[in-house]
Design an enzyme around this catalytic site. Structure first.
Site, PDB file in Angstrom:
ATOM      1  N   VAL A  58      40.502  41.662  -7.414  1.00 41.30           N
ATOM      2  CA  VAL A  58      41.142  40.098  -6.637  1.00 41.30           C
ATOM      3  C   VAL A  58      42.292  40.157  -7.452  1.00 41.30           C
ATOM      4  CG1 VAL A  58      42.040  37.478  -6.656  1.00 41.30           C
ATOM      5  CG2 VAL A  58      39.088  38.955  -6.417  1.00 41.30           C
ATOM      6  N   CYS A  59      42.916  40.953  -9.096  1.00 43.26           N
ATOM      7  CA  CYS A  59      44.021  40.659  -9.928  1.00 43.26           C
ATOM      8  C   CYS A  59      44.926  41.666  -8.908  1.00 43.26           C
ATOM      9  CB  CYS A  59      44.094  41.120 -11.575  1.00 43.26           C
ATOM     10  SG  CYS A  59      42.970  39.677 -11.965  1.00 43.26           S
ATOM     11  N   ASP A  60      44.142  43.220  -8.371  1.00 45.62           N
ATOM     12  CA  ASP A  60      44.885  44.039  -7.729  1.00 45.62           C
ATOM     13  C   ASP A  60      45.459  43.690  -6.684  1.00 45.62           C
ATOM     14  OD1 ASP A  60      44.246  46.881  -6.178  1.00 45.62           O
ATOM     15  OD2 ASP A  60      44.063  47.612  -7.939  1.00 45.62           O
TER      16      ASP A  60
END
EC number: 1.11.1.24
Length: 164
Positions: A58-60
């Site tokens: 998700v951060c990516d």
């Protein structure tokens, strides 16, 4: 204080919750070249994307999305803040072609995490959140994502940037 969960588990955040209309708190973070950066080092409108770690899905995706959108936002500085080491941030950006986002590390002092109320103390990670700060350093948009592993509301954040 904002209330969040991380993988379904309630987590306590350290610091004061930032609200729309607040003056953006100052902070000290580390850039990829190991220089110290503060809020005043960035002029104009700022979109501050906060992620637990660039090495997660998700951060990516969040960082890639704001990187793609950055080129069409005009004179807006897009910052991504995480607890990742500056070396890891630099490597990740290089491997993924991230050129429109400035990654900043809060690993040294957790200054950003405490100032913006996003530090998950027991994990020593920052919770997923998005802040928009106008040219006068007034906060015009805030999202503390209630479940830290979920995506933020990209459209609402981007609309707030366009209105700032």
């Amino acid at each position: 204080m904002a209330s969040i969960t991380f993988k379904g588990q309630p987590k306590e955040l350290v610091g004061k919750e930032v609200k729309v209309g607040d003056q953006a708190p100052d902070f000290k973070v580390v850039a990829n070249d190991l220089s110290e950066k503060k809020l005043q080092d960035f002029s104009g409108v700022k979109l501050i994307s906060v992620v637990p770690s660039l090495d997660t899905g998700v951060c990516d995706a969040q960082t890639r999305r704001f990187n793609e959108e950055a080129s069409s936002l005009g004179d807006v500085t897009v910052l991504t803040v995480s607890m990742d080491l500056p070396f890891a941030q630099k490597r990740w950006c290089g491997a993924n072609g991230i050129e429109n986002v400035i990654t900043l590390s809060d690993h040294r002092d957790a200054s950003f995490g405490q100032a913006y109320g996003v530090l998950i103390q027991d994990l020593r990670l920052l919770t997923r959140s998005v802040f928009v700060v106008n040219e006068n350093n007034e906060v015009t948009y805030v999202e503390y994502v209630s479940e830290a592993t979920d995506h933020p509301n990209y459209e609402a954040a981007l609309d707030a940037v366009k209105q700032a």
